[in-house]
Scaffold this motif. Sequence first.
Motif, PDB file in Angstrom:
ATOM      1  N   PHE A  13       0.770  -1.356   0.039  1.00  0.00           N
ATOM      2  CA  PHE A  13       0.057  -0.014   0.010  1.00  0.00           C
ATOM      3  C   PHE A  13       0.779   1.315  -0.105  1.00  0.00           C
ATOM      4  O   PHE A  13       2.213   1.321   0.431  1.00  0.00           O
ATOM      5  N   LEU A  26      -9.318   0.857  -4.065  1.00  0.00           N
ATOM      6  CA  LEU A  26      -9.236  -0.482  -4.509  1.00  0.00           C
ATOM      7  C   LEU A  26      -9.083  -0.853  -6.193  1.00  0.00           C
ATOM      8  O   LEU A  26     -10.255  -0.364  -6.677  1.00  0.00           O
ATOM      9  N   HIS A  27      -8.164  -1.148  -6.989  1.00  0.00           N
ATOM     10  CA  HIS A  27      -8.120  -1.163  -8.346  1.00  0.00           C
ATOM     11  C   HIS A  27      -8.877  -2.270  -8.903  1.00  0.00           C
ATOM     12  O   HIS A  27      -9.349  -3.177  -8.436  1.00  0.00           O
ATOM     13  N   SER A  32      -3.276  -2.170 -10.794  1.00  0.00           N
ATOM     14  CA  SER A  32      -2.523  -1.852  -9.337  1.00  0.00           C
ATOM     15  C   SER A  32      -3.042  -0.427  -8.961  1.00  0.00           C
ATOM     16  O   SER A  32      -3.902  -0.038  -9.442  1.00  0.00           O
ATOM     17  N   GLY A  33      -2.527  -0.205  -7.709  1.00  0.00           N
ATOM     18  CA  GLY A  33      -2.994   1.212  -7.269  1.00  0.00           C
ATOM     19  C   GLY A  33      -2.684   2.417  -8.034  1.00  0.00           C
ATOM     20  O   GLY A  33      -3.060   3.495  -7.993  1.00  0.00           O
ATOM     21  N   THR A  51      -3.870   3.842  -1.413  1.00  0.00           N
ATOM     22  CA  THR A  51      -3.901   2.788  -2.438  1.00  0.00           C
ATOM     23  C   THR A  51      -3.594   1.411  -2.264  1.00  0.00           C
ATOM     24  O   THR A  51      -2.122   1.282  -1.416  1.00  0.00           O
ATOM     25  N   ASP A  53      -2.583  -2.557  -3.498  1.00  0.00           N
ATOM     26  CA  ASP A  53      -2.484  -3.599  -4.522  1.00  0.00           C
ATOM     27  C   ASP A  53      -2.895  -4.791  -4.049  1.00  0.00           C
ATOM     28  O   ASP A  53      -2.383  -5.421  -3.047  1.00  0.00           O
TER      29      ASP A  53
END
Length: 264
Positions: A13, A26-27, A32-33, A51, A53
């Motif tokens: 993160f 959350l992607h 990914s972030g 963010t 991952d």
Amino acid sequence: MGYADVNGLSLYFEESGDGEIPLVLLHGGLGSGEMFAPILPALAEKRRVVTVDLQGHGRTADADRPFRPETMAEDVAALAGRLGAERIDLLGYSLGGEVALRTAIQHPDVVRRLVLVSVTFRRDGNFPEVLAAMDGFGPHLAEPFKQSPVYESYARLAPRPDDWPALIAKTAELLGKDYDWTAEVAELRPPTLLVFADADSIRPEHVLEFHRLLGGGLRDPGVDGADRPASRLAIIPGATHYDVAASPLLPAVVTPFLDAPALP
């Protein structure tokens, strides 16, 4: 930036900005972030933004378990505890939206407010051609996808780039799995903002059904708004499922929702 040890994962993160209640992003699948980079400055201007991952994505290595929104939700809830905040605001897009929704369902006391961007609560909420593409997605695409920007990002970030075929295979298995969270959505506790593109991959009828399950679109709220539901609906113009998370209009609808006083 850093890693949190949660449920057998080293969950990656990054943090930006400052504020009392973190906004966790959350992607989408295969991302990914980093996909939130275009809107991160606007979101982090007056709040703490984190963010993440998700399992097997970005800088978070895979684990010996399938991809399931339910188990990834447990990872997010555990991360919330590591962030030192009693509650978090949560925004998820596509796969990340399914994880965010499951987090709010499974841990309603952890999520203060929820933002779901281009998310279905039932698999058949997608257009038929989208379902057909999901059904056709499989391990055979691992090699062709190496020519895509998605792979370039994965190869640059992943702790174990050779896990790429596993990412594709697990994503394919997840895409083919049926689900129906209608009953749980109807009982959802955190105030929720639904965000869709005006040219989304999700059927408009499903969007309306989602909104109604959360108490929206059922009655006139009255001149004073006394009968307005706690949840909201936003449609981003000029966007599709594939670019809505990067729209500059997204922070413009998310920020007022997160900052609004709680309804009685």
